[in-house]
Design an enzyme around this catalytic site. Structure first.
Site, PDB file in Angstrom:
ATOM      1  N   HIS A   1      71.291  82.569  -2.822  1.00 31.36           N
ATOM      2  CA  HIS A   1      71.818  81.212  -2.545  1.00 31.36           C
ATOM      3  C   HIS A   1      72.908  81.350  -1.484  1.00 31.36           C
ATOM      4  O   HIS A   1      74.013  81.790  -1.778  1.00 31.36           O
ATOM      5  CB  HIS A   1      72.392  80.581  -3.815  1.00 31.36           C
ATOM      6  CG  HIS A   1      72.870  79.173  -3.626  1.00 31.36           C
ATOM      7  ND1 HIS A   1      72.497  78.138  -4.460  1.00 31.36           N
ATOM      8  CD2 HIS A   1      73.690  78.610  -2.720  1.00 31.36           C
ATOM      9  CE1 HIS A   1      73.059  77.019  -4.067  1.00 31.36           C
ATOM     10  NE2 HIS A   1      73.814  77.278  -3.003  1.00 31.36           N
TER      11      HIS A   1
ATOM     12  N   HIS B   1      74.737  79.626   2.227  1.00 30.46           N
ATOM     13  CA  HIS B   1      74.895  78.621   3.287  1.00 30.46           C
ATOM     14  C   HIS B   1      75.281  79.339   4.572  1.00 30.46           C
ATOM     15  O   HIS B   1      76.370  79.942   4.639  1.00 30.46           O
ATOM     16  CB  HIS B   1      75.992  77.619   2.923  1.00 30.46           C
ATOM     17  CG  HIS B   1      75.683  76.830   1.690  1.00 30.46           C
ATOM     18  ND1 HIS B   1      75.022  75.618   1.731  1.00 30.46           N
ATOM     19  CD2 HIS B   1      75.905  77.095   0.379  1.00 30.46           C
ATOM     20  CE1 HIS B   1      74.872  75.162   0.486  1.00 30.46           C
ATOM     21  NE2 HIS B   1      75.394  76.055  -0.352  1.00 30.46           N
ATOM     22  N   LEU B   2      74.404  79.265   5.558  1.00 32.33           N
ATOM     23  CA  LEU B   2      74.725  79.912   6.849  1.00 32.33           C
ATOM     24  C   LEU B   2      75.178  78.897   7.890  1.00 32.33           C
ATOM     25  O   LEU B   2      75.668  79.284   8.938  1.00 32.33           O
ATOM     26  CB  LEU B   2      73.506  80.676   7.376  1.00 32.33           C
ATOM     27  CG  LEU B   2      73.161  81.989   6.682  1.00 32.33           C
ATOM     28  CD1 LEU B   2      71.893  82.591   7.295  1.00 32.33           C
ATOM     29  CD2 LEU B   2      74.309  82.991   6.779  1.00 32.33           C
ATOM     30  N   ARG B   3      74.960  77.597   7.615  1.00 28.20           N
ATOM     31  CA  ARG B   3      75.318  76.535   8.572  1.00 28.20           C
ATOM     32  C   ARG B   3      74.516  76.701   9.876  1.00 28.20           C
ATOM     33  O   ARG B   3      73.468  77.291   9.898  1.00 28.20           O
ATOM     34  CB  ARG B   3      76.827  76.511   8.868  1.00 28.20           C
ATOM     35  CG  ARG B   3      77.732  76.620   7.652  1.00 28.20           C
ATOM     36  CD  ARG B   3      77.561  75.496   6.675  1.00 28.20           C
ATOM     37  NE  ARG B   3      78.632  75.487   5.688  1.00 28.20           N
ATOM     38  CZ  ARG B   3      78.531  74.923   4.500  1.00 28.20           C
ATOM     39  NH1 ARG B   3      77.426  74.308   4.129  1.00 28.20           N
ATOM     40  NH2 ARG B   3      79.541  74.949   3.669  1.00 28.20           N
TER      41      ARG B   3
ATOM     42  N   ASN C   1      71.153  72.285   3.589  1.00 28.21           N
ATOM     43  CA  ASN C   1      72.023  71.090   3.728  1.00 28.21           C
ATOM     44  C   ASN C   1      72.773  71.067   5.054  1.00 28.21           C
ATOM     45  O   ASN C   1      73.983  70.967   5.115  1.00 28.21           O
ATOM     46  CB  ASN C   1      72.992  70.965   2.540  1.00 28.21           C
ATOM     47  CG  ASN C   1      73.936  72.150   2.393  1.00 28.21           C
ATOM     48  OD1 ASN C   1      73.634  73.261   2.810  1.00 28.21           O
ATOM     49  ND2 ASN C   1      75.094  71.921   1.787  1.00 28.21           N
TER      50      ASN C   1
ATOM     51  N   LYS D   1      65.053  72.423  -2.473  1.00 27.52           N
ATOM     52  CA  LYS D   1      66.381  72.234  -3.065  1.00 27.52           C
ATOM     53  C   LYS D   1      66.600  70.777  -3.430  1.00 27.52           C
ATOM     54  O   LYS D   1      66.443  69.881  -2.591  1.00 27.52           O
ATOM     55  CB  LYS D   1      67.452  72.682  -2.055  1.00 27.52           C
ATOM     56  CG  LYS D   1      68.889  72.501  -2.530  1.00 27.52           C
ATOM     57  CD  LYS D   1      69.282  73.478  -3.620  1.00 27.52           C
ATOM     58  CE  LYS D   1      70.643  73.165  -4.218  1.00 27.52           C
ATOM     59  NZ  LYS D   1      71.737  73.832  -3.558  1.00 27.52           N
TER      60      LYS D   1
ATOM     61  N   HIS E   1      70.854  71.656  -7.702  1.00 23.62           N
ATOM     62  CA  HIS E   1      72.310  71.504  -7.810  1.00 23.62           C
ATOM     63  C   HIS E   1      72.489  70.659  -9.066  1.00 23.62           C
ATOM     64  O   HIS E   1      72.277  69.448  -9.042  1.00 23.62           O
ATOM     65  CB  HIS E   1      72.908  70.822  -6.575  1.00 23.62           C
ATOM     66  CG  HIS E   1      74.391  70.691  -6.677  1.00 23.62           C
ATOM     67  ND1 HIS E   1      75.261  71.426  -5.905  1.00 23.62           N
ATOM     68  CD2 HIS E   1      75.165  69.951  -7.501  1.00 23.62           C
ATOM     69  CE1 HIS E   1      76.513  71.142  -6.257  1.00 23.62           C
ATOM     70  NE2 HIS E   1      76.469  70.229  -7.217  1.00 23.62           N
TER      71      HIS E   1
ATOM     72  N   HIS F   1      74.010  78.176  -9.029  1.00 22.57           N
ATOM     73  CA  HIS F   1      75.449  78.302  -9.338  1.00 22.57           C
ATOM     74  C   HIS F   1      75.826  77.680 -10.677  1.00 22.57           C
ATOM     75  O   HIS F   1      76.584  76.724 -10.751  1.00 22.57           O
ATOM     76  CB  HIS F   1      76.332  77.741  -8.224  1.00 22.57           C
ATOM     77  CG  HIS F   1      75.867  76.444  -7.619  1.00 22.57           C
ATOM     78  ND1 HIS F   1      75.597  75.318  -8.342  1.00 22.57           N
ATOM     79  CD2 HIS F   1      75.643  76.104  -6.328  1.00 22.57           C
ATOM     80  CE1 HIS F   1      75.225  74.356  -7.527  1.00 22.57           C
ATOM     81  NE2 HIS F   1      75.238  74.808  -6.300  1.00 22.57           N
TER      82      HIS F   1
ATOM     83  N   LEU G   1      82.056  73.391  -5.401  1.00 25.06           N
ATOM     84  CA  LEU G   1      81.250  72.582  -6.318  1.00 25.06           C
ATOM     85  C   LEU G   1      80.041  73.375  -6.790  1.00 25.06           C
ATOM     86  O   LEU G   1      79.447  74.083  -5.963  1.00 25.06           O
ATOM     87  CB  LEU G   1      80.805  71.289  -5.628  1.00 25.06           C
ATOM     88  CG  LEU G   1      81.924  70.252  -5.469  1.00 25.06           C
ATOM     89  CD1 LEU G   1      81.500  69.140  -4.526  1.00 25.06           C
ATOM     90  CD2 LEU G   1      82.345  69.673  -6.828  1.00 25.06           C
TER      91      LEU G   1
ATOM     92  N   ASP H   1      76.408  81.548  -3.051  1.00 23.39           N
ATOM     93  CA  ASP H   1      76.847  80.210  -2.640  1.00 23.39           C
ATOM     94  C   ASP H   1      77.984  80.328  -1.630  1.00 23.39           C
ATOM     95  O   ASP H   1      78.857  79.448  -1.571  1.00 23.39           O
ATOM     96  CB  ASP H   1      77.268  79.353  -3.841  1.00 23.39           C
ATOM     97  CG  ASP H   1      77.286  77.866  -3.503  1.00 23.39           C
ATOM     98  OD1 ASP H   1      76.661  77.474  -2.491  1.00 23.39           O
ATOM     99  OD2 ASP H   1      77.934  77.100  -4.240  1.00 23.39           O
TER     100      ASP H   1
ATOM    101  N   HIS I   1      83.531  76.753   5.580  1.00 27.63           N
ATOM    102  CA  HIS I   1      83.988  75.522   6.243  1.00 27.63           C
ATOM    103  C   HIS I   1      85.177  75.911   7.113  1.00 27.63           C
ATOM    104  O   HIS I   1      85.943  76.806   6.738  1.00 27.63           O
ATOM    105  CB  HIS I   1      84.496  74.500   5.210  1.00 27.63           C
ATOM    106  CG  HIS I   1      83.429  73.894   4.361  1.00 27.63           C
ATOM    107  ND1 HIS I   1      82.636  72.850   4.785  1.00 27.63           N
ATOM    108  CD2 HIS I   1      83.021  74.178   3.103  1.00 27.63           C
ATOM    109  CE1 HIS I   1      81.790  72.515   3.806  1.00 27.63           C
ATOM    110  NE2 HIS I   1      82.005  73.319   2.778  1.00 27.63           N
TER     111      HIS I   1
ATOM    112  N   ALA J   1      84.171  71.394  -0.080  1.00 28.34           N
ATOM    113  CA  ALA J   1      83.944  72.351  -1.178  1.00 28.34           C
ATOM    114  C   ALA J   1      83.277  73.604  -0.648  1.00 28.34           C
ATOM    115  O   ALA J   1      82.312  73.520   0.104  1.00 28.34           O
ATOM    116  CB  ALA J   1      83.039  71.697  -2.221  1.00 28.34           C
TER     117      ALA J   1
END
Ligand code: DOR
Ligand code: ZN
Length: 360
Positions: free
Chosen positions: A14, A16-18, A42, A100, A137, A175, A220, A248, A252, A264
């Site tokens: 899980h 997030h690489l953006r 996302n 997802k 989620h 998560h 979150l 996760d 940011h 978050a």
């Protein structure tokens, strides 16, 4: 005391690489330490089509160093307009591993997510039929429900009814943050597993709120009480095949975290493996680290464990990481576990050498 550990190269199930500058800044930390990662969809706009997922995969690979053996496993973002045939096409291609589910409004860039679960039942039916995992989620967004109760209420109101309606559906509770979640996963004899993050194994909600507000520990689902953290740790070190690592890691820019309405997420991919070695050692369960980081997730996704090995070494001095990294014009704070970490990932040896050592 053990001061060296050789493990199968881990996977981050899980992540997030953006995109853009942040992707360019963070991707190599994952590709350096992990063989594969489940990439969250996302983005803005969200990754809702197979073509968008393939294009995103290309953007990821464009910034992964050529010497790193890393495979991004792509996901699609479920909306009330998702076409069952589209997700089936992605799954059949092998490039898209899962879908997802974000309840609309639950977290970062989730506004396009699902408001009414009934509207996505045809997609979920198709997924149950073809064996495609649904990554959830697991939080309700009902403003009446206290934020600390949102996971438990999601299980009762959404997840359990969906699983009863579609017993063949393969679900990952992403998560998981509560004892209720752990107990629910343990109560299922099939079709349900959970990822655990690095940070939820280490911090409870005091980290955000006691002695001053600490936005870099806001994520979150939000950190919970100590009894929940203890349940997560017990699950992580148990070797139960239903629990595996999904960091996760969610970078940011610092300005977006230190804000009247902060984002978050914590950026943990850079130091997760040394930190987890410390956690498992604290629990007297170093021997189970590989199961959690490198075997259980692969087994769930039906892929062989990575063939490469990694070597963790316990140094005499604590590790020092940068406390922030640059991302284009901005900076991202690096996760601080709040305790000294003596474990270090030895990156000086080539994986092939390690493989030989591990089998000799
Ligand atoms: O802390 C989080 N950050 N939790 C999520 O569910 C999303 C993530 C993000 O994308 O920022
Ligand atoms: Zn996430």
């Amino acid at each position: 005391m053990k001061n060296e550990l050789i493990l199968t190269r881990p996977d981050d199930m899980h992540l997030h690489l953006r995109d853009g500058d942040i992707l360019a800044a963070v991707a190599s930390y994952s590709s350096r330490d992990f063989g594969r990662a489940i990439i969250m969809p996302n983005l803005v706009p969200p990754v809702t089509t197979v073509n968008a997922a393939l294009a995103y995969r290309d953007r990821v690979m464009a910034v992964v160093p050529a010497t790193d053996d890393f495979t991004p496993m792509m996901t699609l973002y479920l909306t009330e307009a998702t076409n069952p045939e589209e997700i089936a096409r992605g799954f059949a291609s092998g490039a898209v591993k899962a879908v997802k589910l974000y309840p609309a409004g639950a977290t970062t860039n989730s506004e396009g997510g699902v408001r009414d679960i009934k509207k996505v039942m045809p997609v979920l039916e198709k997924m149950a039929e073809i064996g495609m995992p649904l990554l959830v989620h697991g939080e309700v967004t009902d403003p009446e429900i206290d934020i600390f109760d949102r996971e438990a209420v999601f299980i009762d109101r959404v997840l359990d009814p969906v699983r009863r309606a579609l017993p063949e559906l393969r679900v990952v509770m992403e998560h998981v943050t509560t004892k209720n979640g752990v107990d629910y996963v343990k109560s299922a004899d099939r079709g349900l597993v959970a990822t655990l993050t690095t940070h939820h194994l280490i911090l409870n909600r005091n980290a955000i709120l006691a002695g001053g507000i600490r936005p870099h520990y806001y994520c979150l689902p939000v950190l919970k009480r100590e009894k929940h953290r203890l349940a997560l740790r017990a699950a992580a070190v148990s070797a139960d095949p239903r629990f595996f690592l999904g960091t996760d890691s969610a970078p940011h820019p610092i300005f977006a975290k230190e804000s009247p309405c902060g984002c978050a997420g914590m950026f943990t991919s850079i130091n997760t493996m040394p930190i987890l070695a410390t956690v498992f050692e604290q629990e007297g369960k170093l021997g189970q680290l590989e199961t959690f980081t490198s075997l259980n997730g692969a087994a769930f996704y039906g892929i062989a464990p990575n063939s490469a090995k990694i070597r963790l070494v316990k140094r005499t001095r604590p590790q020092i990481w940068p406390n922030r990294i640059s991302a284009g014009p901005d900076e991202i704070m690096v996760f601080d576990p709040g305790f000294p970490v003596f474990w270090d990932l030895d990156r000086h040896k080539r994986p092939a050498t390690l493989q030989k050592e591990a089998t000799s």
